[in-house]
Design a protein around this motif. Structure first.
Motif, PDB file in Angstrom:
ATOM      1  N   THR A  78       2.651   8.729  -3.703  1.00 27.02           N
ATOM      2  CA  THR A  78       2.756   7.737  -2.557  1.00 27.02           C
ATOM      3  C   THR A  78       2.119   8.246  -1.072  1.00 27.02           C
ATOM      4  OG1 THR A  78       4.802   8.664  -1.908  1.00 27.02           O
ATOM      5  CG2 THR A  78       5.037   7.046  -3.249  1.00 27.02           C
ATOM      6  N   ASN A  79       1.795   7.033  -0.622  1.00 26.68           N
ATOM      7  CA  ASN A  79       1.071   6.947   0.795  1.00 26.68           C
ATOM      8  C   ASN A  79       1.889   8.012   1.654  1.00 26.68           C
ATOM      9  OD1 ASN A  79      -0.957   6.599   2.400  1.00 26.68           O
ATOM     10  ND2 ASN A  79      -0.677   4.339   2.539  1.00 26.68           N
ATOM     11  N   THR A 114       3.026   6.018   8.617  1.00 24.76           N
ATOM     12  CA  THR A 114       2.141   6.145   7.724  1.00 24.76           C
ATOM     13  C   THR A 114       0.794   5.156   7.560  1.00 24.76           C
ATOM     14  OG1 THR A 114       4.115   6.989   6.332  1.00 24.76           O
ATOM     15  CG2 THR A 114       1.916   6.360   4.990  1.00 24.76           C
ATOM     16  N   GLY A 138      -2.799  13.390   2.234  1.00 24.82           N
ATOM     17  CA  GLY A 138      -3.043  11.933   2.905  1.00 24.82           C
ATOM     18  C   GLY A 138      -4.591  12.450   3.694  1.00 24.82           C
ATOM     19  N   ALA A 144       0.678   2.056   4.957  1.00 24.65           N
ATOM     20  CA  ALA A 144       1.729   1.519   4.128  1.00 24.65           C
ATOM     21  C   ALA A 144       2.528   0.403   5.111  1.00 24.65           C
ATOM     22  CB  ALA A 144       2.504   2.545   3.612  1.00 24.65           C
ATOM     23  N   TYR A 154      -6.460   6.112   3.141  1.00 23.53           N
ATOM     24  CA  TYR A 154      -5.838   5.122   2.505  1.00 23.53           C
ATOM     25  C   TYR A 154      -5.594   3.754   3.201  1.00 23.53           C
ATOM     26  CZ  TYR A 154      -5.370   9.168  -1.017  1.00 23.53           C
ATOM     27  OH  TYR A 154      -5.503  10.281  -1.650  1.00 23.53           O
ATOM     28  N   ILE A 181      -0.584   5.580  -4.006  1.00 24.56           N
ATOM     29  CA  ILE A 181      -2.165   5.751  -3.681  1.00 24.56           C
ATOM     30  C   ILE A 181      -2.753   6.479  -4.961  1.00 24.56           C
ATOM     31  CG2 ILE A 181      -2.276   5.566  -1.308  1.00 24.56           C
ATOM     32  CD1 ILE A 181      -1.809   8.910  -3.083  1.00 24.56           C
ATOM     33  N   GLY A 184       5.280   5.545   2.330  1.00 28.58           N
ATOM     34  CA  GLY A 184       4.923   5.337   1.011  1.00 28.58           C
ATOM     35  C   GLY A 184       6.144   5.481   0.069  1.00 28.58           C
ATOM     36  N   ASN A 194       0.873  -1.211   0.125  1.00 28.65           N
ATOM     37  CA  ASN A 194      -0.103  -0.108   0.000  1.00 28.65           C
ATOM     38  C   ASN A 194       1.011   1.216   0.139  1.00 28.65           C
ATOM     39  OD1 ASN A 194      -2.617   1.438   0.037  1.00 28.65           O
ATOM     40  ND2 ASN A 194      -2.505   1.529   2.342  1.00 28.65           N
TER      41      ASN A 194
END
Length: 507
Positions: free
Chosen positions: A125-126, A136, A95, A144, A141, A53, A160, A50
Motif C-alpha cells: 500500500t501507498n 499520503t 514511498g 492516496a 506514487y 502501489i 494506503g 490509489n
C-alpha cells in the motif's frame, strides 16, 4: 462452486477477515475464489483511490493453493504496508524514488508471523516518503484518497492501507504507528486502529528498534475482532528486539466477550496539547462518547494528562529529525555513493539537514522527556483506566492542502542546496511546517513516546459525511482493557459502520 460474492447472498466486502476465514474452514468457498474477488474489487476501486502501489496477484493466487486451514486468517486477502513489512524477493520502496529498485532479501519478522495466520499477501500500500507525514501524497506514487470523499486525504502514514480497507478491497491491511500512523488514518477513514504497547510486536530482523521504540506494527481493520486476533498472532518474543512488552496471559480475541461491568474511571480532554483550536466535530465526538459512557454508570471526568504537551511534541520532533538524518546516512551503503538532494523529496531532505544539525545532547534530553512522561502516565493510570481524547484535532485535509507555501519551498530549496541545516533550524522554518502538520494531529504522539497502547474507535460522522475517531489510551500492557471497551462500543449505537462510505456501494 459459486463465487464468494454470492455465498449466502452476502457480498465479499461485508465479511471481516475472521468471517472470510470461517467460510474457508467450513469449505464453503475456496481461498482462490476469495483472492479473485479481492482482485476484482481492487481493480475496480484502486484507479480512484490509489491505495495499492504494488500488486502481487500471481503470488497471491499461488499462495491461495497452499493455505493452512488452522490459521486464524486462512485464505484472507491482506495488503502489506510499503514500510518495514518486507516480503522476500519483493520490492520495498518506503514511498521513495531512491528505493525504486530495492528488493527485500528476507521476510521481516512481522511478515513471518502474518504468514502463519494463513493470510494471503496480495499487494503493498501507498505511504508518504519514509512514512514521515500524516497524509499520503508521495511524489513517486501520487496521493492516496479517502473513500468517504476522494478530495480528502485518508491520512498517513498508513494512508494506503486505510483507504484499501475502508473501501472494501481487503478486510485487513498492514500498518505501523510511530506518531499516530495507525490511529490517524483509521480515524479519517472510519476504521478501528490500535497501536500496541512498545515491544509487543516484532520489528526485526533488520532492526532491533524502530524510531527509538516509538513505532510499532499491527493492522487496520473494519472489525475490532480482526485486530485482536492479529495481535494474538503477532505477540511473540523477539530475541533481537530492544524492547519487550510484558506477556499477556490469555488471548486478546476473548477480551471482546468480556462484559465491561466494572465501574471504570475515565479521564478525558478535548483541549489540544499544543493549545490550538480543535474542530467542533472532533470535540463533539468525545463529549458524546463521555455522555454515553457516563450513562452506563462509568465515572467520567474532564481532566488533562499530567504531561507538558508542547514538550512531548518537540521531543517527538527531535527524534523525527534525527531518525531521518540517520536514514539518509544509511542510504549511502545501499546507493554506493553519497545521497544527493534530488534523491528524495525536498521536505525529507530538509528534515534530514535539521537532524544533522541536532546535537547528541538534544537527542538524549528529548529521550529523557519520554521517560518522564511514561512515569507520569503510569501514575495517572493508577487512578484512571482510560484517557480519552479526540484522535485528531481537525478533519482530514484536502489533497494538496498541506503542501509547503511558495516561500517555504523557496527557503527550503535554497537552504537545502547549500546544506544550511543549522540556519533552517534557527529560523524555525521546518518546525513551522512540522507544527503546521502536527497541530492537526497533536493527540497521538504521547502514546508513542510513553510506550502505551492506544486505539481509535469510529464513533461520529460529520454532516458532510466524514468519519471522526475517538482515542482511548490505557496503561502499558493493557491492550486487553482497550479491546474490551472497543468490543462494547462496536455493539453500541455510536459505532459508525464503514459500509456507509460510497465505495462500499460500488460493488
Amino acid at each position: 462452486m459459486e463465487r464468494v460474492s454470492r455465498v449466502e447472498g452476502v457480498n465479499y466486502q461485508q465479511y471481516d477477515g475472521l468471517g472470510l476465514a470461517e467460510l474457508v474452514k467450513r469449505k464453503e468457498v475456496h481461498p482462490k475464489e476469495i483472492v479473485a474477488e479481492a482482485i476484482r474489487v481492487i481493480e475496480m476501486h484502486n484507479p480512484k483511490l490509489n491505495a495499492v502501489i504494488n500488486k502481487l496477484y500471481e503470488k497471491a493466487e499461488a499462495m491461495a493453493e497452499e493455505i493452512d486451514l488452522n490459521g486464524s486468517f486462512a485464505g484472507v486477502p491482506m495488503l502489506l504496508k510499503d514500510l518495514a513489512q518486507e516480503m522476500e524477493g519483493e520490492k520495498i520502496t518506503f514511498g521513495s524514488k531512491v528505493y525504486q529498485d530495492h528488493y527485500a532479501k528476507v521476510d521481516s519478522n512481522y511478515v513471518k508471523q502474518v504468514r502463519k495466520t494463513g493470510a494471503v499477501l496480495i499487494g503493498q500500500t501507498n505511504i508518504p516518503e519514509f512514512g514521515l507525514m500524516g497524509i499520503t501524497e508521495p511524489a513517486i506514487y501520487g496521493p492516496a484518497r479517502n473513500p468517504w470523499n476522494t478530495e480528502h486525504t485518508p491520512g498517513g502514514s498508513s494512508g494506503g492501507s486505510a483507504a484499501a480497507v475502508a473501501s472494501g478491497m481487503v478486510p485487513i491491511a498492514g500498518a505501523n504507528d510511530g506518531g499516530g500512523s495507525i490511529r490517524i488514518p483509521a480515524s479519517f477513514c472510519g476504521l478501528f486502529g490500535l497501536k500496541p504497547t512498545r515491544g509487543r510486536t516484532p520489528v526485526g530482523p533488520l532492526a532491533g528498534r524502530s524510531w527509538q521504540g516509538a513505532a510499532v506494527d499491527l493492522i487496520l481493520s473494519r472489525s475490532v475482532r480482526d485486530s485482536a486476533a492479529m495481535l494474538d498472532a503477532l505477540s511473540v518474543y523477539e530475541k533481537g528486539a530492544a524492547f519487550h512488552a510484558l506477556p499477556f496471559e490469555g488471548n486478546y480475541l476473548s477480551q471482546l466477550q468480556m462484559n465491561v461491568d466494572k465501574r471504570l474511571k475515565i479521564a478525558f480532554t478535548v483541549q489540544s496539547p499544543l493549545g490550538n483550536k480543535v474542530d467542533p466535530d472532533c470535540k463533539g465526538a468525545v463529549m458524546k462518547t463521555a455522555k454515553f459512557l457516563e450513562s452506563l454508570g462509568h465515572h467520567v471526568v474532564e481532566k488533562e494528562a499530567p504531561v507538558d504537551g508542547r514538550k512531548i511534541v518537540y521531543s517527538f520532533l527531535t527524534m523525527y529529525f534525527g531518525e531521518v538524518a540517520a536514514h539518509l546516512a544509511s542510504l549511502e551503503e545501499i546507493l554506493g555513493r553519497k545521497v544527493k538532494m534530488n534523491d528524495v523529496e525536498m521536505t525529507t531532505w530538509i528534515v534530514g539537514l535539521i537532524g544533522k544539525a541536532t546535537s547528541a545532547k538534544e537527542f538524549v534530553l528529548s529521550l529523557r522527556e519520554w521517560d518522564k512522561a511514561a512515569l507520569e502516565m503510569e501514575i495517572f493510570h493508577e487512578t484512571y483506566d482510560f484517557y480519552m481524547t479526540p484522535t485528531t484535532a481537525m478533519l482530514p485535509a484536502k489533497i494538496g492542502e498541506l503542501d509547503p507555501s511558495p516561500y517555504e519551498k523557496l527557503a527550503m530549496q535554497v537552504s537545502g542546496s547549500l546544506g544550511f541545516g543549522g540556519i533552517l533550524k534557527k529560523a524555525g522554518i521546518v518546525e513551522q511546517v512540522a507544527e503546521n502538520n502536527l497541530k492537526r494531529t497533536p493527540f497521538t504522539q504521547l502514546a508513542n513516546l510513553t510506550g502505551q497502547p492506544a486505539m481509535t474507535v469510529p464513533l461520529h460522522l460529520t454532516q458532510e459525511g466524514l468519519p471522526v475517531g475517538v482515542q482511548f489510551m490505557a496503561a502499558k500492557g493493557r491492550e486487553d482493557l482497550l479491546y474490551s471497551m472497543a468490543g462494547m462500543l462496536e455493539q453500541s449505537e455510536l459505532w459508525v459502520p464503514v459500509q456507509s462510505n460510497p465505495f462500499f456501494k460500488l460493488v
